[in-house]
Design an enzyme around this catalytic site. Sequence first.
Site, PDB file in Angstrom:
ATOM      1  CG  ASP A  74       0.009  -0.023   2.559  1.00 30.12           C
ATOM      2  OD1 ASP A  74       0.725  -0.894   2.794  1.00 30.12           O
ATOM      3  OD2 ASP A  74      -0.720   0.576   3.541  1.00 30.12           O
ATOM      4  CD  GLU A 140       4.270   0.718   6.897  1.00 30.69           C
ATOM      5  OE1 GLU A 140       4.753   1.159   7.816  1.00 30.69           O
ATOM      6  OE2 GLU A 140       4.250   1.345   6.245  1.00 30.69           O
TER       7      GLU A 140
HETATM    8 ZN   LIG Z   1       6.723   2.167   4.005  1.00 28.78          ZN
END
Ligand SMILES: [Zn+2]
Length: 388
Positions: A74, A140
């Site tokens: 991501d 994340e």
């Molecule tokens: Zn990162």
Amino acid sequence: MSADPVAIARDLIRCPSVTPAEGGALRYLDGRLQGVGFAVNRTTFSEPGAADVENLYARIGAGRPHLVFAGHTDVVPPGDAAAWTHPPFAADIADGMLFGRGAADMKGAIACQLAAALDYVAACGGKPNGSISFLVTGDEEGVAVNGTVKLLQWVAARGEKFDHCILGEPTNPNALGDMIKIGRRGSQNGTLVVTGTAGHVAYPALADNPVRGIVALMSALMAEPLDAGSAHFDPSNLEFTSVDVGNPTVNVIPGEARARFNIRYNDRHTRETLRSLIERRAAAAAERVRWRIDWEPSNADVFLTSPGPFVDLVAGAIAEVTGRKPELSTTGGTSDARFIKDYCPVIEFGLANQTMHKVDERVPTADIVGLTAIYRRILERYFAHAPQ
Ligand SMILES: [Zn+2]
């Protein structure tokens, strides 16, 4: 190299995987990994109040040692796309630089991990002398509740164990080879609350102004360093980030004052000893002040992967490819390494981080080739002489 890491990085950047969107990035990894014999699992995790997020766990080999490459596909939003010199998801190459959201953080490094693994697996005829895994999350950059934490639990529930992990976050301040992260400071938020008695500003004797108390406590907590640092860490630090009375009226003494703060702490403390240190200092400074500290829950504990054979192996591969001796650092914010460290020793090494999260995020294509060579050497050495 049997796989072209720059081409892989471009393919990944063209997947618009802004958290929590998968954007085709995990499907792409799935296809490439299955193509050489990895067993690939795609798992979607859910939780009330958070978006569902897809993750990927892939493994080749059944034995030990077991080395896991970790990362995230991501990316943060591109912001104003018109401000970019090259469109954020076009993966253009200009003047030796690959442009795009995620080039540095961290699709570039995932491409290097993948290219190195594909090449190593081909070289060993599909049978590594141990196991190689990929632990890749799509959560994340967001709230990180449906990502690495749950993926690690999911893998552990299958009875699988890792021996070592390399997380590909961008760690180098300037050039490839500058810095390995071998730990991270802990992070703890709190709110200092001082209670007084509200009243008319012209009759202070009938009131008890909490502003006086909070100023005294804040200055006491800022006056003295928390420690002098340790072998691998900078000194711990407390920063107040806001002071709030919330009083709209100038002629009323408020009844309560609050100050929020964050502490980044090193391995001289645990969360518990840190909290009691702060409370002792506040108590010592608080004559006749009614106060308390509301501590927020935290999932960011301090950790250190002690220098030793594994760190030496990684540092050696970096030195051979780049000619630089990487600094072993614990600086910066937290990362998913704070979760992985509960399962196996983890170090972080990736590309250069100057442009991460910025407009015109970019990395030199030469660094993508260089990082792939580093990861490839690590695989070679790791499975020839697994470090204990
Ligand atoms: Zn990162």
